[in-house]
Design a protein around this motif. Sequence first.
Motif, PDB file in Angstrom:
ATOM      1  N   ARG A   1       0.875  -1.185  -0.019  1.00 50.61           N
ATOM      2  CA  ARG A   1      -0.094  -0.042  -0.067  1.00 50.61           C
ATOM      3  C   ARG A   1       0.879   1.067  -0.016  1.00 50.61           C
ATOM      4  O   ARG A   1       0.650   2.170  -0.557  1.00 50.61           O
ATOM      5  CB  ARG A   1      -0.929  -0.106   1.245  1.00 50.61           C
TER       6      ARG A   1
ATOM      7  N   TYR B   1     -12.540  12.334   6.490  1.00 49.37           N
ATOM      8  CA  TYR B   1     -11.461  11.401   6.829  1.00 49.37           C
ATOM      9  C   TYR B   1     -12.097   9.848   7.172  1.00 49.37           C
ATOM     10  O   TYR B   1     -11.593   9.165   6.977  1.00 49.37           O
ATOM     11  CB  TYR B   1     -10.670  11.884   7.972  1.00 49.37           C
ATOM     12  N   GLU B   2     -13.134  10.134   7.947  1.00 48.55           N
ATOM     13  CA  GLU B   2     -13.950   8.612   8.231  1.00 48.55           C
ATOM     14  C   GLU B   2     -14.693   7.893   6.988  1.00 48.55           C
ATOM     15  O   GLU B   2     -14.654   6.866   7.380  1.00 48.55           O
ATOM     16  CB  GLU B   2     -14.901   8.901   9.219  1.00 48.55           C
ATOM     17  N   ASN B   3     -14.387   8.516   6.112  1.00 51.56           N
ATOM     18  CA  ASN B   3     -15.243   8.131   4.848  1.00 51.56           C
ATOM     19  C   ASN B   3     -14.436   7.184   3.904  1.00 51.56           C
ATOM     20  O   ASN B   3     -13.516   7.880   3.472  1.00 51.56           O
ATOM     21  CB  ASN B   3     -16.202   8.955   4.143  1.00 51.56           C
ATOM     22  N   ARG B   4     -14.281   6.154   3.653  1.00 55.13           N
ATOM     23  CA  ARG B   4     -13.418   5.472   2.600  1.00 55.13           C
ATOM     24  C   ARG B   4     -13.482   5.999   1.288  1.00 55.13           C
ATOM     25  O   ARG B   4     -12.587   6.165   0.654  1.00 55.13           O
ATOM     26  CB  ARG B   4     -13.835   3.902   2.846  1.00 55.13           C
ATOM     27  N   GLU B   5     -14.692   6.412   0.893  1.00 58.55           N
ATOM     28  CA  GLU B   5     -15.185   7.011  -0.629  1.00 58.55           C
ATOM     29  C   GLU B   5     -14.281   8.059  -0.540  1.00 58.55           C
ATOM     30  O   GLU B   5     -13.773   8.362  -1.757  1.00 58.55           O
ATOM     31  CB  GLU B   5     -16.385   7.061  -0.717  1.00 58.55           C
TER      32      GLU B   5
ATOM     33  N   TRP C   1     -11.389   8.888   0.501  1.00 60.49           N
ATOM     34  CA  TRP C   1      -9.979   8.646   0.068  1.00 60.49           C
ATOM     35  C   TRP C   1      -9.852   8.224  -1.358  1.00 60.49           C
ATOM     36  O   TRP C   1      -8.746   8.372  -1.969  1.00 60.49           O
ATOM     37  CB  TRP C   1      -9.308   7.632   1.279  1.00 60.49           C
ATOM     38  N   GLN C   2     -11.097   7.607  -1.597  1.00 55.36           N
ATOM     39  CA  GLN C   2     -10.617   7.112  -3.010  1.00 55.36           C
ATOM     40  C   GLN C   2     -10.695   8.282  -4.317  1.00 55.36           C
ATOM     41  O   GLN C   2      -9.947   8.387  -5.038  1.00 55.36           O
ATOM     42  CB  GLN C   2     -11.933   6.077  -3.535  1.00 55.36           C
TER      43      GLN C   2
ATOM     44  N   ASP D   1      -2.187   1.643   6.631  1.00 51.56           N
ATOM     45  CA  ASP D   1      -3.277   0.891   6.452  1.00 51.56           C
ATOM     46  C   ASP D   1      -3.990   1.172   5.069  1.00 51.56           C
ATOM     47  O   ASP D   1      -4.900   0.614   4.653  1.00 51.56           O
ATOM     48  CB  ASP D   1      -4.664   0.980   7.361  1.00 51.56           C
TER      49      ASP D   1
ATOM     50  N   ALA E   1      -5.719   3.712   3.770  1.00 51.58           N
ATOM     51  CA  ALA E   1      -7.027   4.445   3.542  1.00 51.58           C
ATOM     52  C   ALA E   1      -7.668   4.106   2.413  1.00 51.58           C
ATOM     53  O   ALA E   1      -7.919   4.658   1.342  1.00 51.58           O
ATOM     54  CB  ALA E   1      -6.358   5.922   3.329  1.00 51.58           C
ATOM     55  N   GLY E   2      -7.874   2.782   2.379  1.00 53.37           N
ATOM     56  CA  GLY E   2      -8.967   2.128   1.090  1.00 53.37           C
ATOM     57  C   GLY E   2      -8.110   1.617  -0.076  1.00 53.37           C
ATOM     58  O   GLY E   2      -8.663   1.205  -1.031  1.00 53.37           O
TER      59      GLY E   2
END
Lengths: 196, 90
Positions: A20, A115-119, A121-122, B59, B61-62
């Motif tokens: 990652r 920040y809490e939302n994975r989307e 970060w995408q 991690d 972040a997605g």
Amino acid sequence: MGTASDPSTWVAQHGDALYRYALMKMRDPSQAEDMVQETFLAALKARERFSGESSEKTWLIGILKHKIIDHFRKHKREQNSDDIEALREQLEQQFDHSGHWREPLSHWQAPEQAYENREFWQVFSACIAHLPERLADLFILREIKGLSSNEICKLLDISTTNNMWVMLSRARMRLRNCLDSHWFNRDLDKQNQEAG
Amino acid sequence: MLSCKEVGELLSQELDRKLSLRERLRLKFHLLICKTCSCYEQQLKFIARSVQRFMQSSDGAGMPPLSEEAGRRINSNIREQLNKEKQSAS
């Protein structure tokens, strides 16, 4: 003296974290995999020198960072000044001839909640990926601790630190616009589309 | 007085270098009276924090994990290297 754990368990223990990290910086899955492999093989040779002062993961990420820097050094990306020039023109449109904003920027409400939302970060990584390549590289190299401005300029063939600042400024403004239309005001966009 | 365009440039540079006292004062003065530039300042700072968070989170972040296939390939290369070591040691 600490000792490194059994190398045959490394991939299971650290593979995902290293991958990652590499993917964030290389943005190309197969290049990122290569970096991970090179890191493990280099660590294998150097494992007697692992002191245990830092965790094994930190030690491995340290090796990976060097591998990534080496990679950038060896494969200087094709200069694509057209992209950067087009971006400059596009960004300048946001100001009138006297240098004032043509339109006020819309306010971002409690942005850190994203920040809490994975989307989020995408969207964020897609926005970085859509920067002209050298600007994205610049952005990413800046975040690798321990690289001086001079070194970064050398790696990316930027003639002066002043030019580097100008490039960073464009990259940030582009990123701001991208986040604005694809995250913070995406509903507005949708409404406009539906209305139109 | 600085134009908004110049202010935008300086706000970005503030993240990369220490501004001179003169630059800081001119910036401050402009920000006091210009709402759009203040808004831009907040957004640039948010972006700087986000980039750091994004680049440093291991991690990811997605981000996807290492694929099984790549994991196997790398593992077998590690084993091969270990075997070579053993052979040259004996």
